[in-house]
Scaffold this motif. Structure first.
Motif, PDB file in Angstrom:
ATOM      1  N   LEU A  62       0.922  -1.119   0.221  1.00 33.53           N
ATOM      2  CA  LEU A  62       0.314  -0.358  -0.153  1.00 33.53           C
ATOM      3  C   LEU A  62       0.945   1.078   0.297  1.00 33.53           C
ATOM      4  CD1 LEU A  62      -3.255  -1.468   3.092  1.00 33.53           C
ATOM      5  CD2 LEU A  62      -2.547  -1.842   0.653  1.00 33.53           C
ATOM      6  N   LEU A  63       1.539   1.465  -0.795  1.00 32.85           N
ATOM      7  CA  LEU A  63       2.258   2.714  -1.561  1.00 32.85           C
ATOM      8  C   LEU A  63       1.704   3.859  -0.562  1.00 32.85           C
ATOM      9  CD1 LEU A  63       4.671   3.106  -2.138  1.00 32.85           C
ATOM     10  CD2 LEU A  63       4.159   3.535  -4.778  1.00 32.85           C
ATOM     11  N   ASN A  64       0.130   4.061  -0.938  1.00 32.87           N
ATOM     12  CA  ASN A  64      -0.251   5.654  -0.022  1.00 32.87           C
ATOM     13  C   ASN A  64      -1.300   5.207  -0.368  1.00 32.87           C
ATOM     14  OD1 ASN A  64      -0.775   5.992  -2.497  1.00 32.87           O
ATOM     15  ND2 ASN A  64       0.731   8.177  -2.578  1.00 32.87           N
ATOM     16  N   ASP A  65      -2.564   6.035  -0.133  1.00 33.49           N
ATOM     17  CA  ASP A  65      -3.961   6.339   0.038  1.00 33.49           C
ATOM     18  C   ASP A  65      -5.155   5.747  -0.816  1.00 33.49           C
ATOM     19  OD1 ASP A  65      -5.083   6.444   3.267  1.00 33.49           O
ATOM     20  OD2 ASP A  65      -3.680   8.145   3.295  1.00 33.49           O
ATOM     21  N   ASP A  66      -4.057   6.351  -2.532  1.00 35.09           N
ATOM     22  CA  ASP A  66      -4.064   5.893  -3.430  1.00 35.09           C
ATOM     23  C   ASP A  66      -3.787   4.766  -4.182  1.00 35.09           C
ATOM     24  OD1 ASP A  66      -7.313   7.540  -3.184  1.00 35.09           O
ATOM     25  OD2 ASP A  66      -4.986   9.346  -3.248  1.00 35.09           O
ATOM     26  N   ILE A  67      -2.533   4.149  -4.058  1.00 45.15           N
ATOM     27  CA  ILE A  67      -1.779   3.670  -4.989  1.00 45.15           C
ATOM     28  C   ILE A  67      -1.767   2.326  -4.217  1.00 45.15           C
ATOM     29  CG2 ILE A  67       0.430   4.048  -6.492  1.00 45.15           C
ATOM     30  CD1 ILE A  67       0.850   6.595  -6.647  1.00 45.15           C
ATOM     31  N   VAL A  68      -1.282   1.379  -5.278  1.00 48.80           N
ATOM     32  CA  VAL A  68      -1.627  -0.179  -4.513  1.00 48.80           C
ATOM     33  C   VAL A  68      -0.670  -1.042  -5.537  1.00 48.80           C
ATOM     34  CG1 VAL A  68      -2.647  -2.555  -4.282  1.00 48.80           C
ATOM     35  CG2 VAL A  68      -4.264  -0.318  -3.354  1.00 48.80           C
ATOM     36  N   GLY A 110       9.640 -10.586 -17.620  1.00 47.92           N
ATOM     37  CA  GLY A 110       9.925 -10.184 -16.354  1.00 47.92           C
ATOM     38  C   GLY A 110       8.977 -10.335 -15.429  1.00 47.92           C
ATOM     39  N   GLU A 111       8.327  -8.716 -14.856  1.00 48.28           N
ATOM     40  CA  GLU A 111       7.205  -9.804 -13.809  1.00 48.28           C
ATOM     41  C   GLU A 111       6.033  -9.177 -13.819  1.00 48.28           C
ATOM     42  OE1 GLU A 111      10.045  -9.981  -9.981  1.00 48.28           O
ATOM     43  OE2 GLU A 111       9.058  -8.148 -10.448  1.00 48.28           O
ATOM     44  N   LEU A 112       5.065  -9.680 -13.644  1.00 47.14           N
ATOM     45  CA  LEU A 112       3.549  -8.289 -13.688  1.00 47.14           C
ATOM     46  C   LEU A 112       4.006  -7.667 -12.188  1.00 47.14           C
ATOM     47  CD1 LEU A 112       0.761 -11.696 -14.643  1.00 47.14           C
ATOM     48  CD2 LEU A 112       1.317  -9.070 -16.086  1.00 47.14           C
ATOM     49  N   ASP A 113       3.780  -6.457 -12.504  1.00 44.49           N
ATOM     50  CA  ASP A 113       4.609  -6.010 -12.167  1.00 44.49           C
ATOM     51  C   ASP A 113       3.634  -4.493 -11.853  1.00 44.49           C
ATOM     52  OD1 ASP A 113       5.524  -4.089  -9.460  1.00 44.49           O
ATOM     53  OD2 ASP A 113       7.323  -3.093 -10.083  1.00 44.49           O
ATOM     54  N   THR A 114       1.812  -4.762 -11.243  1.00 44.03           N
ATOM     55  CA  THR A 114       1.533  -4.028 -11.320  1.00 44.03           C
ATOM     56  C   THR A 114       0.970  -3.170 -10.162  1.00 44.03           C
ATOM     57  OG1 THR A 114      -0.150  -5.714 -12.582  1.00 44.03           O
ATOM     58  CG2 THR A 114      -1.465  -4.286 -12.037  1.00 44.03           C
ATOM     59  N   PHE A 115       0.447  -1.536 -10.723  1.00 41.44           N
ATOM     60  CA  PHE A 115      -0.414  -0.291 -10.101  1.00 41.44           C
ATOM     61  C   PHE A 115      -1.463  -0.057 -10.302  1.00 41.44           C
ATOM     62  CE2 PHE A 115       4.671  -0.563  -9.879  1.00 41.44           C
ATOM     63  CZ  PHE A 115       5.184  -0.180  -8.371  1.00 41.44           C
ATOM     64  N   PHE A 116      -1.731  -0.337  -8.939  1.00 40.23           N
ATOM     65  CA  PHE A 116      -3.090   0.178  -9.647  1.00 40.23           C
ATOM     66  C   PHE A 116      -3.479   1.936  -8.658  1.00 40.23           C
ATOM     67  CE2 PHE A 116      -7.198   1.517  -7.118  1.00 40.23           C
ATOM     68  CZ  PHE A 116      -7.668   1.380  -7.944  1.00 40.23           C
ATOM     69  N   ILE A 117      -4.023   2.878  -9.349  1.00 43.45           N
ATOM     70  CA  ILE A 117      -4.221   3.577  -9.132  1.00 43.45           C
ATOM     71  C   ILE A 117      -6.166   4.658  -8.398  1.00 43.45           C
ATOM     72  CG2 ILE A 117      -3.248   6.442  -9.343  1.00 43.45           C
ATOM     73  CD1 ILE A 117      -1.143   4.705 -11.546  1.00 43.45           C
ATOM     74  N   ASN A 118      -5.772   4.617  -7.646  1.00 40.75           N
ATOM     75  CA  ASN A 118      -7.391   5.217  -7.585  1.00 40.75           C
ATOM     76  C   ASN A 118      -7.482   6.753  -8.018  1.00 40.75           C
ATOM     77  OD1 ASN A 118      -9.995   5.240  -5.828  1.00 40.75           O
ATOM     78  ND2 ASN A 118      -8.861   6.756  -4.456  1.00 40.75           N
ATOM     79  N   ASN A 124      -2.110  11.538  -9.339  1.00 42.40           N
ATOM     80  CA  ASN A 124      -1.660  10.140  -8.715  1.00 42.40           C
ATOM     81  C   ASN A 124      -0.354   9.147  -9.451  1.00 42.40           C
ATOM     82  OD1 ASN A 124      -2.911  10.478  -6.156  1.00 42.40           O
ATOM     83  ND2 ASN A 124      -4.446   9.796  -7.147  1.00 42.40           N
ATOM     84  N   TYR A 125      -0.431   8.531 -10.823  1.00 43.19           N
ATOM     85  CA  TYR A 125       0.409   8.215 -11.625  1.00 43.19           C
ATOM     86  C   TYR A 125       1.802   8.850 -11.483  1.00 43.19           C
ATOM     87  CZ  TYR A 125       2.751   6.760 -16.613  1.00 43.19           C
ATOM     88  OH  TYR A 125       3.634   6.902 -16.990  1.00 43.19           O
ATOM     89  N   THR A 126       1.562  10.554 -11.833  1.00 43.11           N
ATOM     90  CA  THR A 126       2.276  11.206 -12.307  1.00 43.11           C
ATOM     91  C   THR A 126       3.553  11.169 -10.857  1.00 43.11           C
ATOM     92  OG1 THR A 126       1.371  13.550 -12.385  1.00 43.11           O
ATOM     93  CG2 THR A 126       2.063  12.508 -14.584  1.00 43.11           C
ATOM     94  N   ASP A 127       2.901  11.642  -9.873  1.00 41.18           N
ATOM     95  CA  ASP A 127       3.656  11.000  -8.605  1.00 41.18           C
ATOM     96  C   ASP A 127       4.198   9.654  -8.738  1.00 41.18           C
ATOM     97  OD1 ASP A 127       2.167  13.104  -7.583  1.00 41.18           O
ATOM     98  OD2 ASP A 127       1.101  12.282  -6.051  1.00 41.18           O
ATOM     99  N   LEU A 128       4.184   8.925  -9.317  1.00 45.85           N
ATOM    100  CA  LEU A 128       4.806   7.459  -8.909  1.00 45.85           C
ATOM    101  C   LEU A 128       5.779   7.312  -9.888  1.00 45.85           C
ATOM    102  CD1 LEU A 128       4.784   4.717  -8.206  1.00 45.85           C
ATOM    103  CD2 LEU A 128       2.821   4.458 -10.082  1.00 45.85           C
ATOM    104  N   THR A 129       5.577   8.220 -11.123  1.00 47.80           N
ATOM    105  CA  THR A 129       6.166   7.988 -12.495  1.00 47.80           C
ATOM    106  C   THR A 129       7.095   9.875 -12.451  1.00 47.80           C
ATOM    107  OG1 THR A 129       5.092   8.066 -13.695  1.00 47.80           O
ATOM    108  CG2 THR A 129       5.448   6.562 -13.529  1.00 47.80           C
ATOM    109  N   GLY A 130       7.169  10.680 -11.801  1.00 44.65           N
ATOM    110  CA  GLY A 130       7.644  11.849 -12.450  1.00 44.65           C
ATOM    111  C   GLY A 130       6.912  12.489 -13.322  1.00 44.65           C
TER     112      GLY A 130
END
Length: 829
Positions: free
Chosen positions: A30-36, A231-239, A249-255
């Motif tokens: 649980l990266l934060n309240d909106d990103i899993v 690779g892997e299934l490295d999935t980020f769900f973004i609220n 929220n996505y640009t918080d994650l990738t810049g």
């Protein structure tokens, strides 16, 4: 084939939950309240964390040192869970993560129980016999899908199958060609039933495929899937819950988008034609800049095509100057600067085996290697066989920066154009250094252009520490926005390209890349017919990157004045672009801090209006201006749907229209249909002709006063990094209608603005003001427009435009402008 169907074991490590199933392992963070984060591997153990894409993590990562100036480490939310029998629940403040035990699957809901994401149980996570990885998700009829990076076709990608793979797609069909240049495995889902948006980012740089309901099986509920080659299934769900929240929220994650130089908002000239002349290409470019000034066409730079690198054998060699075409490169760069124009030279990461520098890079081990790691890998490239610089190798990065400094940056060049960097290496087993960990190129191909852009950025910063680099990239992966502006490659010259490049750009903006555009006028094909060229420029002025660029196949060159009887339309459009520079610069600051796109789909700003779910061609610039370009040949009228939730006003006539209706307006060749919304705040500079040389002395601010709103006007010097140390000025302009109309100017920062005179154009459609006050000072009202124009301060009401024109000297401190619209009772007096 391996399918996760049943949980075998749960281990809670507090900051992540580890799950073992019958087929794969999972880590839930649980990266934060909106990103899993849902990380899945079918191997025995998880590989070490090593991501070039992420700037926000809650774990140690092999790239922490390389990205130390960009990456933020956060503390993950506790993964303490509640066991409810058939499933367990992890919770943040905003969402619940329901993990079902058998059949295994993950469902994510908001706190009201609305399902935001649901795995397709019994085949949610799969690895097939070829090693491909699949993630299946449930799909509803009411779902709409946006983003996916740079993709052709309409904005909504439902029932599309799309491939993620970087390709040099010269002359592509902007409606049908897939894939294009960018590889960004991210999408936004909007459910029209509950009006909730969410996103999914797959942090996987192998070639992959998205199927958004194109495939159908009667044995399963409707589904979409993502399939990666490795690779892997490295999935980020973004609220969300709104599209704009997902993008943030996505640009918080990738810049966020890099804060650009202000001059990058100017018109950047370009053509392959000049650098292919036998000699004196430098004179041709300088004459182009002079001709722009003669024609009254603003211009702030030139993208210089790779012909300047041509060797005696006619082939292009990066870092090599052709001295027949450019006799004294340093002097040429200086002369351009004197004329108020920046030079952005084209560079390419593929080095032909005949390149004079080939041996130096080869012996240093700076290229991608063959599968045996014995020789540098070669492949087809422009001009013959070439090897490709390995930007995951410190040696490759070091040598590239060395020659970039010596050949270009040392000459005063701070703008770099990275081209042909798709890394089309057919041997998928070719080996990249990968910071010493070694990995096949098939898993790193789209990472290379990102790192190429990072090297250009670092090189400029090392030579000129306080200068803001201006980097432009053709290819890229998630996070490319951190380093570079992009453009949609070698488009075809056609009416279709003009039209469908719009949703290509809009989708890229929803994928975090706010600063981008396309080649105006068309790159590949014949010179555009005059009407098409005019319409393309009228559209191009709204793209953050505005450059007319061509490689015409009929021995012509696309120039603004090439059809003299049409030049006035080109001039007027480009001058409109320059008037809007203060607005655009503020929007790019918003992109750099919030991640918001500059060109926005209508559904981004008006998510409640279901008529906009499929709209692909009309768009917003920021949240105030709607643009409905003329996109059809010979058009005499243009139908425009005006979104619900606002009143709309014609940009030119100020005629009012209620939202929620389609209108039809008459158009001429000079028409650019534009509308501003109720509550609009748009800063404009009327006199700007060159961003390098002209200071913004007078600032006009259009304000529609009927609706409360706010806008942040952003100013800094436009070229240095002083803004990072507080030398900026953020002026939050707010409309407050609680007791009359108050326009509040609230300032922050230490930058001393160049603006001396303010002109507020307050649009008051129902009633003219009775008086205007600047703080406690009553401003003089003028009945005669000429007297008002001659004054330094006061106001005048334009009856035709229904606008109070308020003039005063700029004020450094915070202040309030009061517009009193009480009706004056002349009869009782």
């Amino acid at each position: 084939m391996m399918i996760s169907n049943k949980i075998i074991r749960l281990d809670n490590f507090e900051d992540y939950l580890e799950i073992a199933t019958n087929a794969a392992k999972y880590r839930i963070i649980l990266l934060n309240d909106d990103i899993v984060r849902i990380r899945c591997t079918f191997d025995e153990e998880f590989k070490d964390e090593a991501s070039y894409a992420l700037v926000m993590t809650a774990w140690e990562d092999k790239m922490d040192e390389l990205l130390k100036n960009e990456r933020t480490r956060v503390k993950a939310i506790s993964t303490k869970y509640e066991d409810l029998g058939n499933y367990i629940v992890l919770a943040t403040k905003n969402i619940n993560v329901n993990i079902y035990k058998e059949p295994f699957g993950i469902e994510i809901t908001d706190k009201q129980g609305n399902v935001l994401h649901s795995d397709l149980k019994e085949k949610a996570y799969v690895k097939d016999t070829l090693g491909r990885l699949y993630h299946y998700s449930c799909l509803e009829d009411e779902d709409y899908f946006y983003g996916f990076g740079e993709k052709a076709g309409y904005l909504n990608k439902k029932r599309r199958r799309m491939r993620m793979h970087n390709v040099d797609t010269i002359g592509y069909d902007s409606e049908c060609t897939d894939p294009l240049y960018k590889h960004i495995p991210f999408y936004i889902k909007l459910n029209s039933k509950n009006n909730l948006a969410s996103g999914i980012f797959y942090n996987n740089s192998y070639d992959s495929t998205f199927d958004m309901g194109c495939e159908r099986s009667g044995y399963w509920n409707k589904y979409s899937y993502f399939c990666a080659d490795g690779g892997e299934l490295d999935t980020f769900f973004i609220n969300g819950p709104q599209i704009k929240d997902v993008v943030k929220n996505y640009t918080d994650l990738t810049g966020k988008t890099a804060m650009p130089t202000k001059y990058s908002l100017g018109y950047m000239g370009s053509t392959m034609y000049y650098t292919e002349l036998e000699e004196d290409s430098d004179k041709a470019i300088l004459q182009f800049i002079d001709r722009c000034k003669e024609e009254g066409i603003p211009c702030d730079g030139f993208f210089m095509s790779s012909g300047y690198t041509t060797g005696e054998d006619g082939k292009r060699y990066v870092f090599n100057w052709n001295h027949d075409r450019f006799k004294n490169p340093g002097e040429f760069v200086s002369k351009l600067k004197e004329k108020g124009a920046a030079l952005a030279p084209n560079i390419k990461p593929g080095m032909l085996i005949s390149h004079p520098l080939y041996k130096e890079f080869d012996e240093a081990g700076a290229y991608i290697k063959d599968e045996k790691e014995e020789n540098s890998q070669t492949d087809r490239y422009w001009g013959g066989q070439a090897s490709f610089v390995d930007f995951t190798n410190p040696k490759g990065r070091e040598l590239w920066k060395k020659h970039l400094k010596e050949s270009l940056v040392s000459l005063g060049i701070t703008s770099i154009w990275n081209d042909n960097n798709e890394y089309e290496i057919n041997n998928t087993e070719a080996v990249c250094h990968f910071e010493g960990m070694k990995k096949e190129v098939s898993g790193l191909r789209p990472i290379m252009p990102n790192l190429m852009a990072l090297m250009a950025k670092e090189t400029v910063e090392e030579v000129y520490p306080n200068t803001r680099p201006y980097i432009t990239n053709r290819a890229g992966f998630a996070g490319i926005q951190r380093y570079a502006q992009t453009w949609a490659g070698d488009n075809n010259t056609s009416w279709k390209s003009l039209k469908f490049n719009i949703p290509v750009i809009l989708g890229l903006g929803l994928s975090g890349v706010a600063n981008q555009g396309c080649d105006i006028g068309g790159f590949f094909g014949p010179v555009p017919e005059p009407e098409l060229f005019v319409r393309w420029v009228q559209n191009g002025i709204f793209q953050p990157r505005f450059s007319i660029h061509s490689c015409n196949n009929d021995n012509t060159v696309t120039e603004p004045w090439m059809c003299p009887s049409y030049t006035k339309y080109i001039r007027n459009a480009i001058q409109l672009r320059y008037k809007l520079v203060p607005y655009y610069y503020s929007l790019l600051f918003e992109a750099a801090t919030e991640g918001a796109p500059v060109m926005r789909p209508l559904i981004y700003e008006f998510p409640q209006d279901k008529k906009l779910l499929e709209e692909s061609f009309d768009f917003m610039i920021g949240n105030s201006i709607l643009v409905a370009n003329v996109l059809e040949k010979g058009a005499k009228t243009r139908k425009v749907y005006l979104p619900e939730g606002a009143t709309w006003f014609d940009w030119y006539t100020k005629q009012a229209y209620q939202g929620g209706q389609t209108i039809e307006v008459e158009v001429t060749l000079g028409s650019i249909p534009m509308f501003f919304r109720s509550g609009a705040i748009v800063p404009i500079c009327e006199e700007l002709m060159n961003i390098h040389k002209d200071s913004m002395d007078k600032l006009n601010i259009l304000i529609e006063t009927s609706q409360e709103s706010s806008f942040v006007l952003y100013e800094d010097d436009g070229t240095t990094n002083n803004y990072k140390n507080g030398e900026y000025l953020k002026t939050t302009i707010s409309i407050n209608n609680e007791a009359g109309i108050k326009v509040v100017f609230d300032k922050e920062g230490n930058y001393k603005t160049t603006v001396n005179e303010m002109l507020v154009n307050a649009f008051c459609k129902d009633i003219a003001p009775m008086q205007v006050r600047l703080e406690n000072k009553k401003l003089k009202m003028f009945l005669d427009k000429k007297e008002w124009e001659a004054s330094e301060e006061g106001w005048y009401y334009d009856m035709e435009q229904k606008t109070a024109k308020i003039k005063y000297k700029n004020i450094e401190e915070n202040y309030v402008l009061y517009i009193d619209s009480d009706v004056k009772d002349l009869i009782s007096i």
